[in-house]
Design a protein around this motif. Sequence first.
Motif, PDB file in Angstrom:
ATOM      1  N   CYS A   1      -8.273   3.357   5.048  1.00  0.00           N
ATOM      2  CA  CYS A   1      -7.696   2.171   4.399  1.00  0.00           C
ATOM      3  C   CYS A   1      -7.936   0.923   5.247  1.00  0.00           C
TER       4      CYS A   1
ATOM      5  N   THR B   1      -6.106   8.985   6.470  1.00  0.00           N
ATOM      6  CA  THR B   1      -6.134   8.108   5.297  1.00  0.00           C
ATOM      7  C   THR B   1      -5.896   6.664   5.700  1.00  0.00           C
TER       8      THR B   1
ATOM      9  N   TYR C   1      -9.372  -5.026  -1.650  1.00  0.00           N
ATOM     10  CA  TYR C   1      -8.607  -5.495  -0.495  1.00  0.00           C
ATOM     11  C   TYR C   1      -8.927  -6.943  -0.151  1.00  0.00           C
TER      12      TYR C   1
ATOM     13  N   ILE D   1       0.854  -1.188   0.000  1.00  0.00           N
ATOM     14  CA  ILE D   1       0.000   0.000   0.000  1.00  0.00           C
ATOM     15  C   ILE D   1       0.889   1.238   0.000  1.00  0.00           C
TER      16      ILE D   1
ATOM     17  N   ALA E   1      -5.585   4.850  -1.766  1.00  0.00           N
ATOM     18  CA  ALA E   1      -5.757   3.665  -0.921  1.00  0.00           C
ATOM     19  C   ALA E   1      -7.120   3.649  -0.233  1.00  0.00           C
ATOM     20  N   ALA E   2      -7.658   4.838   0.037  1.00  0.00           N
ATOM     21  CA  ALA E   2      -8.961   4.928   0.696  1.00  0.00           C
ATOM     22  C   ALA E   2     -10.101   4.515  -0.226  1.00  0.00           C
TER      23      ALA E   2
END
Length: 206
Positions: A152, A148, A132, A76, A126-127
């Motif tokens: 995530c 953030t 995932y 990430i 990433a948010a």
Amino acid sequence: MKRLFHLLYTLTYFVSVIPLRMYDRLQGTKFSRIRETGDQGGRYEYYPSSVFSFPFLRRYIRRHMRGGKGHCVLDIGCGKGLVLQFFSGLRFDKVAGIEYDGKLCSQARENLRKVPKKIEIYQIDAADFSMYGNYDTFYLYNPFDAATLEKCIDRILRSLDLHPRKLTVFYCNPVYGDLLKAKGFQKKGHFYYKTDVFVFHGDQNK
């Protein structure tokens, strides 16, 4: 004493860049060059991970994760792809990275062009990443601020609803490690360079 340890860590970090620069010259890659972009909405500028941490990381993965076999890893904030190259040399079923900065994504793809293992690199915040659930292992080198990171981590934890599994997080320079603990992660280890190992047992109801 804490200041002394911090100073030693800092000095050894910059020493670790020297062999990486030599590698770049020999291989035609550009992993070692720091890209000074300044903060971008809570996202921190690129610094390569310390290569001195890789032997410890490899040992942990071999001892506790069968060398990566049966696991999928996501970096990430993958920057220029150095850690992705490292992971590609292990037995992970899938290796991928996400990166917000388009120029860093392009450089990562160029740096990894000779790596035989397929590596996916996604240019995305990433948010906002929606996949995932495809990964159970994560690596971060303190890529962004607490706000953030929390978004995530919340996305990762929500993915457990559809994909129950044990999560492992390798968090280098774990400035916001307490946030992971607050979310239910357990710290299982620490090794050089300032890398903490966190796990979350989201597979208990399987």
